[in-house]
Design a protein around this motif. Sequence first.
Motif, PDB file in Angstrom:
ATOM      1  N   LEU A 178      22.657 -31.143 -33.801  1.00 12.61           N
ATOM      2  CA  LEU A 178      21.511 -32.039 -33.621  1.00 12.61           C
ATOM      3  C   LEU A 178      21.284 -32.848 -34.889  1.00 12.61           C
ATOM      4  CD1 LEU A 178      18.912 -29.986 -31.580  1.00 12.61           C
ATOM      5  CD2 LEU A 178      20.068 -32.101 -30.945  1.00 12.61           C
ATOM      6  N   ARG A 179      21.331 -34.163 -34.740  1.00 10.37           N
ATOM      7  CA  ARG A 179      21.100 -35.056 -35.860  1.00 10.37           C
ATOM      8  C   ARG A 179      19.772 -35.775 -35.683  1.00 10.37           C
ATOM      9  NH1 ARG A 179      25.967 -36.195 -38.611  1.00 10.37           N
ATOM     10  NH2 ARG A 179      27.850 -35.422 -37.581  1.00 10.37           N
ATOM     11  N   ARG A 180      19.426 -36.601 -36.666  1.00  6.47           N
ATOM     12  CA  ARG A 180      18.189 -37.377 -36.544  1.00  6.47           C
ATOM     13  C   ARG A 180      18.391 -38.615 -35.666  1.00  6.47           C
ATOM     14  NH1 ARG A 180      15.965 -37.416 -42.827  1.00  6.47           N
ATOM     15  NH2 ARG A 180      15.819 -35.145 -43.063  1.00  6.47           N
ATOM     16  N   SER A 181      19.622 -38.914 -35.375  1.00  9.07           N
ATOM     17  CA  SER A 181      19.929 -40.223 -34.782  1.00  9.07           C
ATOM     18  C   SER A 181      19.999 -40.238 -33.257  1.00  9.07           C
ATOM     19  CB  SER A 181      21.266 -40.729 -35.342  1.00  9.07           C
ATOM     20  OG  SER A 181      22.270 -39.754 -35.139  1.00  9.07           O
ATOM     21  N   GLY A 182      19.714 -39.111 -32.583  1.00  5.94           N
ATOM     22  CA  GLY A 182      19.971 -39.074 -31.140  1.00  5.94           C
ATOM     23  C   GLY A 182      18.776 -39.309 -30.234  1.00  5.94           C
ATOM     24  N   ALA A 183      17.593 -39.589 -30.794  1.00  2.00           N
ATOM     25  CA  ALA A 183      16.393 -39.740 -29.945  1.00  2.00           C
ATOM     26  C   ALA A 183      16.502 -40.971 -29.049  1.00  2.00           C
ATOM     27  CB  ALA A 183      15.150 -39.836 -30.827  1.00  2.00           C
ATOM     28  N   ARG A 184      16.087 -40.844 -27.787  1.00  2.00           N
ATOM     29  CA  ARG A 184      16.178 -41.953 -26.837  1.00  2.00           C
ATOM     30  C   ARG A 184      14.817 -42.245 -26.220  1.00  2.00           C
ATOM     31  NH1 ARG A 184      21.143 -39.166 -23.839  1.00  2.00           N
ATOM     32  NH2 ARG A 184      19.494 -37.606 -23.843  1.00  2.00           N
ATOM     33  N   PRO A 185      14.494 -43.519 -25.989  1.00  2.00           N
ATOM     34  CA  PRO A 185      13.200 -43.860 -25.375  1.00  2.00           C
ATOM     35  C   PRO A 185      12.987 -43.058 -24.096  1.00  2.00           C
ATOM     36  CG  PRO A 185      14.286 -45.852 -26.134  1.00  2.00           C
ATOM     37  CD  PRO A 185      15.278 -44.734 -26.306  1.00  2.00           C
ATOM     38  N   GLY A 186      11.779 -42.523 -23.944  1.00  2.00           N
ATOM     39  CA  GLY A 186      11.465 -41.696 -22.788  1.00  2.00           C
ATOM     40  C   GLY A 186      11.507 -40.201 -23.082  1.00  2.00           C
ATOM     41  N   ASP A 187      12.277 -39.818 -24.128  1.00  2.00           N
ATOM     42  CA  ASP A 187      12.294 -38.399 -24.506  1.00  2.00           C
ATOM     43  C   ASP A 187      10.891 -37.940 -24.902  1.00  2.00           C
ATOM     44  OD1 ASP A 187      15.041 -38.325 -24.177  1.00  2.00           O
ATOM     45  OD2 ASP A 187      15.504 -38.322 -26.329  1.00  2.00           O
ATOM     46  N   ALA A 212      18.081 -22.705 -29.970  1.00  2.00           N
ATOM     47  CA  ALA A 212      17.633 -22.861 -28.578  1.00  2.00           C
ATOM     48  C   ALA A 212      17.446 -24.336 -28.218  1.00  2.00           C
ATOM     49  CB  ALA A 212      16.336 -22.091 -28.352  1.00  2.00           C
ATOM     50  N   PHE A 213      16.881 -25.123 -29.132  1.00  2.00           N
ATOM     51  CA  PHE A 213      16.751 -26.570 -28.891  1.00  2.00           C
ATOM     52  C   PHE A 213      18.125 -27.195 -28.686  1.00  2.00           C
ATOM     53  CE2 PHE A 213      12.352 -26.811 -30.866  1.00  2.00           C
ATOM     54  CZ  PHE A 213      11.767 -27.468 -29.800  1.00  2.00           C
ATOM     55  N   ALA A 214      19.081 -26.817 -29.548  1.00  2.00           N
ATOM     56  CA  ALA A 214      20.423 -27.399 -29.448  1.00  2.00           C
ATOM     57  C   ALA A 214      21.071 -27.034 -28.121  1.00  2.00           C
ATOM     58  CB  ALA A 214      21.284 -26.926 -30.623  1.00  2.00           C
ATOM     59  N   GLU A 215      20.922 -25.792 -27.722  1.00  2.00           N
ATOM     60  CA  GLU A 215      21.530 -25.345 -26.460  1.00  2.00           C
ATOM     61  C   GLU A 215      20.766 -25.882 -25.254  1.00  2.00           C
ATOM     62  OE1 GLU A 215      21.714 -21.099 -26.850  1.00  2.00           O
ATOM     63  OE2 GLU A 215      23.551 -21.203 -28.069  1.00  2.00           O
ATOM     64  N   GLY A 216      19.480 -26.208 -25.458  1.00  2.00           N
ATOM     65  CA  GLY A 216      18.629 -26.624 -24.349  1.00  2.00           C
ATOM     66  C   GLY A 216      18.599 -28.120 -24.100  1.00  2.00           C
ATOM     67  N   GLY A 217      19.398 -28.868 -24.861  1.00  2.00           N
ATOM     68  CA  GLY A 217      19.522 -30.286 -24.553  1.00  2.00           C
ATOM     69  C   GLY A 217      18.671 -31.223 -25.389  1.00  2.00           C
ATOM     70  N   ALA A 218      18.104 -30.759 -26.515  1.00  2.00           N
ATOM     71  CA  ALA A 218      17.367 -31.671 -27.394  1.00  2.00           C
ATOM     72  C   ALA A 218      18.301 -32.783 -27.867  1.00  2.00           C
ATOM     73  CB  ALA A 218      16.778 -30.916 -28.580  1.00  2.00           C
ATOM     74  N   THR A 219      17.730 -33.950 -28.193  1.00  2.00           N
ATOM     75  CA  THR A 219      18.549 -35.103 -28.558  1.00  2.00           C
ATOM     76  C   THR A 219      18.526 -35.421 -30.059  1.00  2.00           C
ATOM     77  OG1 THR A 219      16.638 -36.473 -27.969  1.00  2.00           O
ATOM     78  CG2 THR A 219      18.362 -36.209 -26.301  1.00  2.00           C
ATOM     79  N   ALA A 220      17.443 -35.023 -30.741  1.00  2.00           N
ATOM     80  CA  ALA A 220      17.348 -35.236 -32.188  1.00  2.00           C
ATOM     81  C   ALA A 220      16.415 -34.172 -32.749  1.00  2.00           C
ATOM     82  CB  ALA A 220      16.810 -36.630 -32.513  1.00  2.00           C
ATOM     83  N   MET A 221      16.596 -33.835 -34.033  1.00  2.00           N
ATOM     84  CA  MET A 221      15.730 -32.805 -34.618  1.00  2.00           C
ATOM     85  C   MET A 221      15.744 -32.932 -36.138  1.00  2.00           C
ATOM     86  SD  MET A 221      15.530 -28.814 -33.463  1.00  2.00           S
ATOM     87  CE  MET A 221      17.146 -28.268 -33.982  1.00  2.00           C
ATOM     88  N   MET A 222      14.640 -32.513 -36.746  1.00  2.00           N
ATOM     89  CA  MET A 222      14.594 -32.332 -38.202  1.00  2.00           C
ATOM     90  C   MET A 222      13.483 -31.338 -38.493  1.00  2.00           C
ATOM     91  SD  MET A 222      12.943 -35.947 -39.599  1.00  2.00           S
ATOM     92  CE  MET A 222      12.885 -35.411 -41.317  1.00  2.00           C
ATOM     93  N   ASP A 223      13.355 -30.929 -39.763  1.00  2.00           N
ATOM     94  CA  ASP A 223      12.239 -30.037 -40.047  1.00  2.00           C
ATOM     95  C   ASP A 223      11.082 -30.826 -40.627  1.00  2.00           C
ATOM     96  OD1 ASP A 223      12.625 -30.252 -42.771  1.00  2.00           O
ATOM     97  OD2 ASP A 223      13.168 -28.169 -43.091  1.00  2.00           O
ATOM     98  N   LEU A 224       9.932 -30.179 -40.699  1.00  2.00           N
ATOM     99  CA  LEU A 224       8.675 -30.869 -40.992  1.00  2.00           C
ATOM    100  C   LEU A 224       8.240 -30.739 -42.440  1.00  2.00           C
ATOM    101  CD1 LEU A 224       6.270 -30.155 -38.011  1.00  2.00           C
ATOM    102  CD2 LEU A 224       7.403 -32.283 -38.655  1.00  2.00           C
ATOM    103  N   SER A 225       9.157 -30.450 -43.351  1.00  2.00           N
ATOM    104  CA  SER A 225       8.727 -30.104 -44.704  1.00  2.00           C
ATOM    105  C   SER A 225       7.818 -31.153 -45.344  1.00  2.00           C
ATOM    106  CB  SER A 225       9.946 -29.844 -45.576  1.00  2.00           C
ATOM    107  OG  SER A 225      10.923 -30.843 -45.375  1.00  2.00           O
ATOM    108  N   ASP A 226       7.997 -32.425 -44.999  1.00  2.00           N
ATOM    109  CA  ASP A 226       7.177 -33.482 -45.601  1.00  2.00           C
ATOM    110  C   ASP A 226       6.035 -33.948 -44.696  1.00  2.00           C
ATOM    111  OD1 ASP A 226       8.823 -33.405 -47.818  1.00  2.00           O
ATOM    112  OD2 ASP A 226      10.070 -35.068 -47.139  1.00  2.00           O
ATOM    113  N   GLY A 227       5.810 -33.255 -43.595  1.00  2.00           N
ATOM    114  CA  GLY A 227       4.750 -33.649 -42.666  1.00  2.00           C
ATOM    115  C   GLY A 227       5.297 -34.396 -41.465  1.00  2.00           C
TER     116      GLY A 227
END
Lengths: 287, 287
Positions: free
Chosen positions: A134-143, A180-195
Amino acid sequence: MDDRALLDGIRMIVGEKETTDDCSVLAVGDRFLVMTTDMLHEMTDFPAGMTDHEIGWMAAAVTLSDIASMGAEPADLLMAVGLDRPERLAGITDGAADCCRSVGARLAGGDIDRHTELTIVSTAIGFVAGDRILRRSGARPGDLVCVTGLPGAAEAGLKGDPRFWKNLITPIPRVREGIAFAEGGATAMMDLSDGIVLSLYDLSRASGVGFSLDPALFPRIPGMPDPEATDLFLYGGGDFELIATIPEDRFPIPGVDATVIGVVTTEMAILSGGHPVPPRGYAHRWE
Amino acid sequence: MDDRALLDGIRMIVGEKETTDDCSVLAVGDRFLVMTTDMLHEMTDFPAGMTDHEIGWMAAAVTLSDIASMGAEPADLLMAVGLDRPERLAGITDGAADCCRSVGARLAGGDIDRHTELTIVSTAIGFVAGDRILRRSGARPGDLVCVTGLPGAAEAGLKGDPRFWKNLITPIPRVREGIAFAEGGATAMMDLSDGIVLSLYDLSRASGVGFSLDPALFPRIPGMPDPEATDLFLYGGGDFELIATIPEDRFPIPGVDATVIGVVTTEMAILSGGHPVPPRGYAHRWE
């Protein structure tokens, strides 16, 4: 100049692709090896009152969280410790080893040095199947946009709320949730360390999309009035929770306690309740 | 208490095997992934007069040298930089990237922070075939002991000899030589960052053997009289050359310019010209 501006300046040297995600990525057989490093030091990163064990735990947790944010399983962690007093090493090492064990990783070694100010750099590697990363670049409109945990809790702890002191000083890397997100079909992800807001700006830039959040959906610090509760949720740092985008038909992810807070949009803007939110949050800043 | 004593104290936590070699080792398929981290900071590690580019190069070189010492091929390097002044980042990053490229590795990312004193932690990974990895523990009595380059040159540079300034500030990671030693049948190896004698004590402990050196074989700094030349050779630090043991019938290694300086012995003692040498050299020391 803040960290993000500085990083822009070195993209020419290191490469755009290499500086976009929480981790660097290297193909190894049919898997990806992900790798990340974080520098922490006493005056700016460790709130007063932490034990050495908690400091070691936190230093490991921040990099393990980056591994988790790629959907990867952490493997080994190294810790370089610049010690102001040598007797602190055992507690710090013990805390880091405990944090590693809690997510099935190994504290595999490190380096020691002396320093006027306690300085710790932890570096971790992990592995993820080639089609699961999961990278930051995979988010799609509607997700849908969703978060784990209670963002803002760590900053509430920092501001003195004893209920959330543990959220601040012993963050839990969301490794199980990330996988679980990766296996469940999420499209992009990152952690929230900076808010949340700064994370959304990063996701927006990487994916070429925008976000529209609905404040009515935000989980709130119990008993805290608005606008403080909403502000803390949007701008508070130090939580090390995950933020992910996922197609509506794949939500919820079995076994993951995540809250939907908005949707991905086509226009590259970050909105909350229909209003643009400024790119502020926790970030090192050069005067 | 010096670094080695402190490390003894945390062997209980991290594990004996994990703290013996220059790198941690993780099996990945039929290869080993080796990984190492080093913390450097301005006052103690970077001689005055170095450019930012040279500082970046050196910070990368010290970990790439550890990768080389396992017989491995370096892959990715991450660099965490605590900056006293933000404008130093570009030069440092550029120097590290150049050093990585010189040995076929990639500067893959990092972290930035501010710090009162410039502090750099570089972490590198590499890969080596399972039957080729070189540890500190494989030396056998009768093996030859050999070194690359001119140990002592870096410390001669530090003492003001302009002929060896470059040896001090832009060390060359001996990646090609390390791989050749591994393929050529060497039995144990490490790098010389702390000087020959301390390295031999480490090899002695790991392999359960001793060493007998012949001063007549030592390469000397041209024009330097004894005993200074011999002392510099035995105790000088900062060279990042390799020291390896190898069966007599496998020496020389084709294409590697190495000098035999003694033999591996059964008794666990370090001798030079028949006399015991004390375990001193370059080591951080706690007062």
